[in-house]
Design a protein around this motif. Structure first.
Motif, PDB file in Angstrom:
ATOM      1  N   MET A   1       0.842  -1.192   0.000  1.00 33.84           N
ATOM      2  CA  MET A   1       0.000   0.000   0.000  1.00 33.84           C
ATOM      3  C   MET A   1       0.875   1.239   0.000  1.00 33.84           C
ATOM      4  N   ASN A   2       0.545   2.193  -0.856  1.00 34.18           N
ATOM      5  CA  ASN A   2       1.282   3.456  -0.934  1.00 34.18           C
ATOM      6  C   ASN A   2       0.303   4.604  -0.678  1.00 34.18           C
ATOM      7  N   PRO A   3       0.140   5.026   0.581  1.00 32.46           N
ATOM      8  CA  PRO A   3      -0.864   6.038   0.881  1.00 32.46           C
ATOM      9  C   PRO A   3      -0.394   7.461   0.605  1.00 32.46           C
ATOM     10  N   GLY A   4      -1.336   8.280   0.159  1.00 28.24           N
ATOM     11  CA  GLY A   4      -1.157   9.722   0.082  1.00 28.24           C
ATOM     12  C   GLY A   4      -2.211  10.372   0.949  1.00 28.24           C
ATOM     13  N   ALA A   5      -2.206  11.685   1.000  1.00 25.16           N
ATOM     14  CA  ALA A   5      -3.172  12.401   1.836  1.00 25.16           C
ATOM     15  C   ALA A   5      -3.642  13.671   1.146  1.00 25.16           C
ATOM     16  N   VAL A   6      -4.921  13.954   1.329  1.00 27.32           N
ATOM     17  CA  VAL A   6      -5.508  15.218   0.896  1.00 27.32           C
ATOM     18  C   VAL A   6      -5.934  15.953   2.160  1.00 27.32           C
ATOM     19  N   VAL A   7      -5.325  17.092   2.420  1.00 28.15           N
ATOM     20  CA  VAL A   7      -5.655  17.907   3.589  1.00 28.15           C
ATOM     21  C   VAL A   7      -6.511  19.076   3.123  1.00 28.15           C
ATOM     22  N   VAL A   8      -7.752  19.103   3.575  1.00 27.44           N
ATOM     23  CA  VAL A   8      -8.696  20.119   3.124  1.00 27.44           C
ATOM     24  C   VAL A   8      -8.561  21.342   4.016  1.00 27.44           C
ATOM     25  N   ALA A   9      -8.124  22.457   3.412  1.00 25.78           N
ATOM     26  CA  ALA A   9      -7.894  23.700   4.157  1.00 25.78           C
ATOM     27  C   ALA A   9      -8.533  24.885   3.442  1.00 25.78           C
ATOM     28  N   ALA A  10      -9.583  24.609   2.674  1.00 29.06           N
ATOM     29  CA  ALA A  10     -10.175  25.645   1.827  1.00 29.06           C
ATOM     30  C   ALA A  10     -11.293  26.423   2.496  1.00 29.06           C
ATOM     31  N   GLY A  11     -11.676  26.049   3.720  1.00 29.92           N
ATOM     32  CA  GLY A  11     -12.766  26.745   4.396  1.00 29.92           C
ATOM     33  C   GLY A  11     -12.378  28.147   4.849  1.00 29.92           C
ATOM     34  N   LEU A  12     -13.341  29.056   4.829  1.00 32.11           N
ATOM     35  CA  LEU A  12     -13.081  30.432   5.232  1.00 32.11           C
ATOM     36  C   LEU A  12     -13.204  30.640   6.742  1.00 32.11           C
ATOM     37  N   GLY A  13     -13.840  29.705   7.438  1.00 31.65           N
ATOM     38  CA  GLY A  13     -13.872  29.765   8.891  1.00 31.65           C
ATOM     39  C   GLY A  13     -14.602  30.972   9.452  1.00 31.65           C
ATOM     40  N   THR A  14     -15.761  31.277   8.910  1.00 30.01           N
ATOM     41  CA  THR A  14     -16.494  32.467   9.354  1.00 30.01           C
ATOM     42  C   THR A  14     -16.899  32.389  10.823  1.00 30.01           C
ATOM     43  N   ARG A  15     -17.183  31.181  11.332  1.00 29.14           N
ATOM     44  CA  ARG A  15     -17.594  31.052  12.728  1.00 29.14           C
ATOM     45  C   ARG A  15     -16.452  31.324  13.699  1.00 29.14           C
ATOM     46  N   LEU A  16     -15.217  31.202  13.220  1.00 28.29           N
ATOM     47  CA  LEU A  16     -14.069  31.491  14.074  1.00 28.29           C
ATOM     48  C   LEU A  16     -13.821  32.994  14.180  1.00 28.29           C
ATOM     49  N   LYS A  17     -14.337  33.758  13.214  1.00 24.26           N
ATOM     50  CA  LYS A  17     -14.272  35.225  13.228  1.00 24.26           C
ATOM     51  C   LYS A  17     -12.834  35.716  13.330  1.00 24.26           C
ATOM     52  N   ALA A  18     -11.953  35.101  12.539  1.00 26.31           N
ATOM     53  CA  ALA A  18     -10.537  35.467  12.594  1.00 26.31           C
ATOM     54  C   ALA A  18     -10.133  36.443  11.492  1.00 26.31           C
ATOM     55  N   GLY A  19     -11.026  36.689  10.538  1.00 28.09           N
ATOM     56  CA  GLY A  19     -10.703  37.608   9.452  1.00 28.09           C
ATOM     57  C   GLY A  19      -9.780  37.027   8.409  1.00 28.09           C
ATOM     58  N   ARG A  20      -9.587  35.733   8.410  1.00 27.05           N
ATOM     59  CA  ARG A  20      -8.739  35.039   7.426  1.00 27.05           C
ATOM     60  C   ARG A  20      -9.164  33.579   7.406  1.00 27.05           C
ATOM     61  N   PRO A  21      -8.737  32.816   6.406  1.00 25.12           N
ATOM     62  CA  PRO A  21      -9.103  31.397   6.379  1.00 25.12           C
ATOM     63  C   PRO A  21      -8.693  30.694   7.674  1.00 25.12           C
ATOM     64  N   LYS A  22      -9.571  29.821   8.159  1.00 28.94           N
ATOM     65  CA  LYS A  22      -9.346  29.169   9.448  1.00 28.94           C
ATOM     66  C   LYS A  22      -8.007  28.444   9.508  1.00 28.94           C
ATOM     67  N   ALA A  23      -7.616  27.804   8.421  1.00 28.58           N
ATOM     68  CA  ALA A  23      -6.391  27.009   8.432  1.00 28.58           C
ATOM     69  C   ALA A  23      -5.143  27.857   8.638  1.00 28.58           C
ATOM     70  N   LEU A  24      -5.248  29.179   8.473  1.00 31.33           N
ATOM     71  CA  LEU A  24      -4.108  30.071   8.677  1.00 31.33           C
ATOM     72  C   LEU A  24      -4.058  30.662  10.084  1.00 31.33           C
ATOM     73  N   VAL A  25      -5.085  30.426  10.881  1.00 30.12           N
ATOM     74  CA  VAL A  25      -5.070  30.906  12.263  1.00 30.12           C
ATOM     75  C   VAL A  25      -3.967  30.167  13.017  1.00 30.12           C
ATOM     76  N   THR A  26      -3.208  30.896  13.818  1.00 34.16           N
ATOM     77  CA  THR A  26      -2.048  30.290  14.470  1.00 34.16           C
ATOM     78  C   THR A  26      -2.394  29.705  15.832  1.00 34.16           C
ATOM     79  N   LEU A  27      -1.760  28.606  16.125  1.00 34.05           N
ATOM     80  CA  LEU A  27      -1.884  27.905  17.399  1.00 34.05           C
ATOM     81  C   LEU A  27      -0.471  27.677  17.914  1.00 34.05           C
TER      82      LEU A  27
END
Length: 242
Positions: A1-27
């Motif tokens: 088996m040769n696995p790959g991955a698709v990481v979905v980061a296209a959401g705008l994250g309006t409920r997080l109210k960060a003013g930028r796409p959710k995936a770019l919010v820093t932790l």
């Protein structure tokens, strides 16, 4: 088996109210998408990761992914709906990958052990695998009745699972499921519609979905408290290595 991955980061994250796409919010100094990719790679065995991002903030996403080997982690633009974004990621995934992990960047703390558990179930022969955790709340199915919302039924809690990501699939099964062109909140639902069995493995509390400001507070505390998780993924697959 040769696995790959698709990481979905296209959401705008309006409920997080960060003013930028959710995936770019820093932790703790790193964007959510960076944490997510680190943990996918730390599990070992994944040969290609495609990160699906919105059309905006492209340079910001390139910066967030700059620590990874560009032959190992690539980026592609997403679509209008989640399933459109997954299909874009599948199209960009290396053709040699015969298994696919589909992961939400919002579940940025999903530990490598969870990723490995999903991959192991695929390696054992499953066509589709989802991680799930037991539901602790009583769940009610409701319906609209005149001007009110009323309870229609109460499903048995023991039979319920809250489903997380990464979800794993034989690539052929996932492509067949997406061929219908439908949209769904998770890819397993499309596989179910196609008539295939979906295996459930144990989920992990760390794989919470960051959606609201309260979720960010919880994620900060979890990451600060879990030194093992933080140390396990530090400096994994730096640029120029594989």
């Amino acid at each position: 088996m040769n696995p790959g991955a698709v990481v979905v980061a296209a959401g705008l994250g309006t409920r997080l109210k960060a003013g930028r796409p959710k995936a770019l919010v820093t932790l703790r100094g790193a964007p959510l998408v960076t944490h997510a990719v680190r943990r996918i790679l730390a599990a070992g065995g994944v040969s290609h990761v495609v990160v699906v991002t919105p059309a905006t903030h492209e340079s910001d996403f390139d910066e967030a992914l700059a620590e990874f080997d560009p032959t190992l982690v690539t980026r592609v633009g997403g679509g209008a709906e989640r399933s459109d974004s997954v299909r874009a990621g599948l199209a960009a995934l290396d053709a040699s990958c015969d298994a696919v992990l589909v992961h939400d960047a919002a579940r940025c703390l999903a530990p490598p052990s969870l990723v490995a558990r999903v991959l192991a179930a695929l390696d054992d022969g499953a066509d589709a695998v989802v991680p799930g955790v037991a539901v602790v709340d009583t769940i009610k199915l409701v319906e609209a009745r005149e001007a009110q919302t009323v309870v229609a039924s109460t499903p048995a809690r023991a039979a319920l699972r809250a489903i997380q990501t990464p979800q794993g699939f034989r690539r052929s099964a996932l492509l067949a499921a997406h061929a219908c062109g439908a949209d769904a909140t998770d890819d397993a639902a499309l596989v179910e519609l196609a008539g295939a069995d979906v295996v459930v493995v144990a989920g992990d509390d760390l794989a919470l979905k960051v959606t609201t400001p309260l979720d960010m507070v919880l994620a900060e505390h979890l990451l600060a408290a879990d030194d093992a998780v933080a140390g396990e993924v530090t400096d994994t697959h730096p640029r120029g290595q594989s």
